[in-house]
Write a protein that holds these residues in place. Sequence first.
Motif, PDB file in Angstrom:
ATOM      1  N   ARG A 661      41.213  55.611 -32.201  1.00  0.00           N
ATOM      2  CA  ARG A 661      40.890  55.913 -30.943  1.00  0.00           C
ATOM      3  C   ARG A 661      41.567  57.291 -30.494  1.00  0.00           C
ATOM      4  N   LYS A 662      42.790  57.601 -30.616  1.00  0.00           N
ATOM      5  CA  LYS A 662      43.549  58.433 -29.915  1.00  0.00           C
ATOM      6  C   LYS A 662      42.949  59.985 -30.621  1.00  0.00           C
ATOM      7  N   THR A 663      42.783  59.712 -32.106  1.00  0.00           N
ATOM      8  CA  THR A 663      42.459  60.884 -32.635  1.00  0.00           C
ATOM      9  C   THR A 663      40.757  61.520 -32.033  1.00  0.00           C
ATOM     10  N   GLU A 665      39.640  60.793 -28.871  1.00  0.00           N
ATOM     11  CA  GLU A 665      39.827  61.255 -27.735  1.00  0.00           C
ATOM     12  C   GLU A 665      40.615  62.704 -27.724  1.00  0.00           C
ATOM     13  N   ARG A 666      41.527  62.834 -28.699  1.00  0.00           N
ATOM     14  CA  ARG A 666      41.920  64.316 -28.740  1.00  0.00           C
ATOM     15  C   ARG A 666      40.801  65.239 -29.232  1.00  0.00           C
ATOM     16  N   ARG A 667      39.943  64.882 -30.002  1.00  0.00           N
ATOM     17  CA  ARG A 667      38.925  65.829 -30.568  1.00  0.00           C
ATOM     18  C   ARG A 667      38.004  66.062 -29.370  1.00  0.00           C
ATOM     19  N   LYS A 668      37.859  65.268 -28.655  1.00  0.00           N
ATOM     20  CA  LYS A 668      36.717  65.270 -27.589  1.00  0.00           C
ATOM     21  C   LYS A 668      37.187  66.383 -26.367  1.00  0.00           C
ATOM     22  N   ALA A 669      38.457  66.018 -25.987  1.00  0.00           N
ATOM     23  CA  ALA A 669      39.257  67.101 -25.114  1.00  0.00           C
ATOM     24  C   ALA A 669      39.219  68.412 -25.715  1.00  0.00           C
ATOM     25  N   GLU A 670      39.417  68.634 -27.049  1.00  0.00           N
ATOM     26  CA  GLU A 670      39.329  70.095 -27.459  1.00  0.00           C
ATOM     27  C   GLU A 670      38.091  70.720 -27.365  1.00  0.00           C
ATOM     28  N   HIS A 671      37.114  70.019 -27.728  1.00  0.00           N
ATOM     29  CA  HIS A 671      35.814  70.272 -27.477  1.00  0.00           C
ATOM     30  C   HIS A 671      35.486  70.619 -26.191  1.00  0.00           C
ATOM     31  N   GLY A 672      35.927  70.072 -25.134  1.00  0.00           N
ATOM     32  CA  GLY A 672      35.476  70.361 -23.814  1.00  0.00           C
ATOM     33  C   GLY A 672      36.256  71.638 -23.392  1.00  0.00           C
ATOM     34  N   LYS A 673      37.267  71.979 -23.686  1.00  0.00           N
ATOM     35  CA  LYS A 673      37.947  73.258 -23.622  1.00  0.00           C
ATOM     36  C   LYS A 673      37.354  74.100 -24.137  1.00  0.00           C
ATOM     37  N   GLU A 674      36.757  74.479 -25.488  1.00  0.00           N
ATOM     38  CA  GLU A 674      36.104  75.234 -25.974  1.00  0.00           C
ATOM     39  C   GLU A 674      34.592  75.607 -25.491  1.00  0.00           C
TER      40      GLU A 674
END
Length: 677
Positions: A661-663, A665-674
């Motif tokens: 779940r943490k992994t 959420e992290r990938r989702k946040a990084e995708h939003g920044k890009e």
Amino acid sequence: METPTDRITRHLLARLRRRAVLDLYAAAANVGLLEEYPAGEDEDSGTVWTVADSTLHLMTGDKDKDRKLIARRLGTSMTSSSGTTLNMFDYETDQDAELEVRPRTKSRVKHIAASASNDEDQADRPATLMPKQPSMAKETDILALLRQHVPAPSVAHVAMALLVARAVGSSIPDIETLRELVARADIFALIKAPVKRFERRFAKMLEDGLLLPYRVKVGDVYHGASLREQYHGEPRTKPRRAVKLLSGNRARHIEHTALSQHLADALLDRSTPVIVVDETSVTPSPSLALTVDVVFECQGLDHALLAELLHITLGIAPTRSLKGMEVLGLDLEGLSIDDLTLAIRPSHDLEAILATLAALGERARSCDEDDSKDSDGRRGRTGRDPKSKSRAGTSGETGKSAAPDGVEIIQPLKLTAENTGAVGEEASPEEIAVGSYVQHLRIESMSGYGEARQWALDLRGDLELWREEGLRWSEMSTKLLLSGPPGTGKTTYAHALCNMLQVPLLVTSVAAWLEPGYLGDVLKRMSHAFEAARAHAPSILFIDEIDNIGSRGSSRREQYDDYWRSLINRMLELLDGASKTEGVIVVGATNLPDRIDAALLRSGRLETHVVVPMPDTDALSGILAHHLADDLPGVLSSAPTTPFPKPLPPQKAKGHDPQLRKTAERRKAEHGKEAPQ
């Protein structure tokens, strides 16, 4: 001097004319030509009709243009009559005369060809009544044009008016006697006209306010001889006087004791008139002929009445009609009110009308002869002696016999070996074909019914005692309500009960009763189902979907509350008392028991309520054993001997892993920044 028959005819035709005008005004109000409002504070004070302001502005003053404009507007709500005048016959001058579209009889038609004063002529005259109010004069012109669209009188209504006037007028010395009779609230009268469909039309016109000078609510003296064939869906807010009717045609099939009891019960209410309407040519039963206060009777259809009917509805000269009937040798015997309506059409000439009536009459008489031949050797309507009530067991016939609409009659399968399921030597091919399944369809071999199974077993013992006259029907539990989810075998239970008790099964449903729609027809289907069950007694009457009959406490049918209340009351009446249902085992089935009226579940009605649940493990085992029957040992022997492998434990869902779940959420946040801005 005007005779009572002529006076009554004039009165009834005037009521028909008034109803036609009111219907025309209502149609004109629907399309905006007129406006209506109560004359007083309530609806009983009457209705005032005025020309709408928009109509006054639309009128041009040109009669032809205004007439066409009104015709176009009325065409959206009702069909106007073909014209404003009819070629009527004048008895005094023996010439054709133009008269306004107003029904007249031969003693009242006067020659006005030279000085016709119809509505169109009135529109040509200057307004002199109210010279200071020209708008009112214009309203009068518009109303005169509007009344030109009053529809022609109905053939059925005029025929009924002539028959009723003849029956009443020939049975009273003067009009004052009739007034005294009509004013009585406890009158018991018999009106008789040997014309088919007279009873039905009389009840309909009575309820529509076309016969008596007040609104009427039709009730029944006996539900088996009901004349309520029409239900009005609109709410009846205005008060109506109750009148109880009895069909003379159907009363002939009622036993003397039962008929006398129902008549006495109806006459106990001294505020309700009782009218027996008879369309047969036979002498009424002593219960009617010797007890009524007054008898109104006529001879039915003849050439003079038909000539007057053609004269009023189509304007055909009576001498011409009488001559045509004499040349053709027209026989009116067997014709019904409906036949007159079918034959007498504005698009038909006299020759076509008479030829059609001759063909319809010949067809009706041939049908009557066939019916009389078919009834030779029969006993009553069901082919059984009504006085015999056999308590012996049924013959065990298989299949389906004739049944009334909405009812299916199934006979039990005749078996010779209860345990082995062998079919008898005299069994038909159909019995042999279905024997492999039906031989086991008995309560004793079925599972999952709980208390219903024990109820059936107790009933079998009680039924044997009743057949031996060792037990009264009122002492037995013969009414059952089965409830449960769909697919729990409620209908199958009824078939199994039929085979176990060896009595006929009559299958019906509330949905089948409601198919006709009209209240009278629905009530008839209900009564006929119980009558058929009594005719096959001892028998089982299975009523499926009984919850569809509704509940008087429900608010989901407020608009048609009278309709559903009538159905519930009839059901209560049919179920009440052991004498009414002796020999009939009533089984009702429902998926929604909470929707059934509480009165249907009280003592003496569907008092035994058994819930059939979804089958548990034991019940499923019994059901499988029932269907496998002789194949059960083979199925059991073919079962695998090795034990089944132990199932693997269920895997934990990925969504429950904290690291995953943490992994995510992290990938989702990084995708939003890009993502581009």
